[in-house]
Scaffold this motif. Structure first.
Motif, PDB file in Angstrom:
ATOM      1  N   GLY A 254      44.889  32.874  36.700  1.00 22.29           N
ATOM      2  CA  GLY A 254      43.531  32.828  37.232  1.00 22.29           C
ATOM      3  C   GLY A 254      43.306  31.685  38.196  1.00 22.29           C
ATOM      4  O   GLY A 254      42.396  30.882  37.994  1.00 22.29           O
TER       5      GLY A 254
ATOM      6  N   SER B 251      34.454  44.504  30.967  1.00 18.98           N
ATOM      7  CA  SER B 251      33.778  43.205  30.860  1.00 18.98           C
ATOM      8  C   SER B 251      34.749  42.047  31.111  1.00 18.98           C
ATOM      9  O   SER B 251      34.362  41.026  31.692  1.00 18.98           O
ATOM     10  N   ASP B 252      36.011  42.195  30.707  1.00 14.83           N
ATOM     11  CA  ASP B 252      37.016  41.161  30.981  1.00 14.83           C
ATOM     12  C   ASP B 252      37.317  41.069  32.473  1.00 14.83           C
ATOM     13  O   ASP B 252      37.491  39.982  33.020  1.00 14.83           O
TER      14      ASP B 252
ATOM     15  N   THR C 206      35.221  41.844  34.866  1.00 17.35           N
ATOM     16  CA  THR C 206      34.048  41.242  35.491  1.00 17.35           C
ATOM     17  C   THR C 206      34.077  39.725  35.327  1.00 17.35           C
ATOM     18  O   THR C 206      33.802  38.984  36.274  1.00 17.35           O
ATOM     19  N   LYS C 207      34.405  39.246  34.130  1.00 20.39           N
ATOM     20  CA  LYS C 207      34.472  37.794  33.890  1.00 20.39           C
ATOM     21  C   LYS C 207      35.504  37.139  34.795  1.00 20.39           C
ATOM     22  O   LYS C 207      35.293  36.056  35.319  1.00 20.39           O
ATOM     23  N   ARG C 208      36.630  37.803  34.976  1.00 20.85           N
ATOM     24  CA  ARG C 208      37.725  37.212  35.749  1.00 20.85           C
ATOM     25  C   ARG C 208      37.478  37.284  37.252  1.00 20.85           C
ATOM     26  O   ARG C 208      37.719  36.321  37.974  1.00 20.85           O
ATOM     27  N   TYR C 209      37.003  38.437  37.742  1.00 22.49           N
ATOM     28  CA  TYR C 209      36.934  38.655  39.184  1.00 22.49           C
ATOM     29  C   TYR C 209      35.525  38.660  39.756  1.00 22.49           C
ATOM     30  O   TYR C 209      35.365  38.604  40.965  1.00 22.49           O
ATOM     31  N   GLY C 210      34.519  38.783  38.908  1.00 22.75           N
ATOM     32  CA  GLY C 210      33.137  38.779  39.382  1.00 22.75           C
ATOM     33  C   GLY C 210      32.618  40.168  39.706  1.00 22.75           C
ATOM     34  O   GLY C 210      33.379  41.127  39.857  1.00 22.75           O
ATOM     35  N   ASP C 211      31.312  40.259  39.796  1.00 25.09           N
ATOM     36  CA  ASP C 211      30.646  41.546  40.027  1.00 25.09           C
ATOM     37  C   ASP C 211      31.017  42.189  41.353  1.00 25.09           C
ATOM     38  O   ASP C 211      31.192  43.393  41.438  1.00 25.09           O
TER      39      ASP C 211
END
Length: 85
Positions: free
Chosen positions: A20, A49-50, A52-57
């Motif tokens: 990351g 959801s994982d 989204t957390k890592r790469y963003g919306d």
């Protein structure tokens, strides 16, 4: 990246397993910008959801532009890598 940008189909295997770092996040963003509205087959061990957390919306929105309701989820599959019979 030029070949990826112009390919008819790209297979992105094990998306989300990279480190990351800012570089990998920028590379993922550039990849999805370049592949927007083009065919990409993705495998990943992460859920939405994982991702989204890592790469963003923004990146996830590009990723799932045509992927909604086109996924296949596998669960409870044993890992047989490294087993010697």
């Amino acid at each position: 990246m030029a070949e990826i940008k112009n390919a008819d189909v790209v297979i992105l295997d094990n998306f989300g397993c990279e480190r990351g770092t800012e570089y990998s996040l920028d590379l993922a963003d550039a990849f999805w910008r370049d592949r927007e509205n083009k065919t990409v087959i993705v495998t990943t061990n992460l859920i939405g959801s994982d991702l989204t957390k890592r790469y963003g919306d923004r990146t996830l929105s590009r990723m799932k532009n045509y992927g909604v309701n086109n996924g296949i989820m596998f669960a409870n599959i044993s890992d047989h890598r490294g087993l010697v019979e």
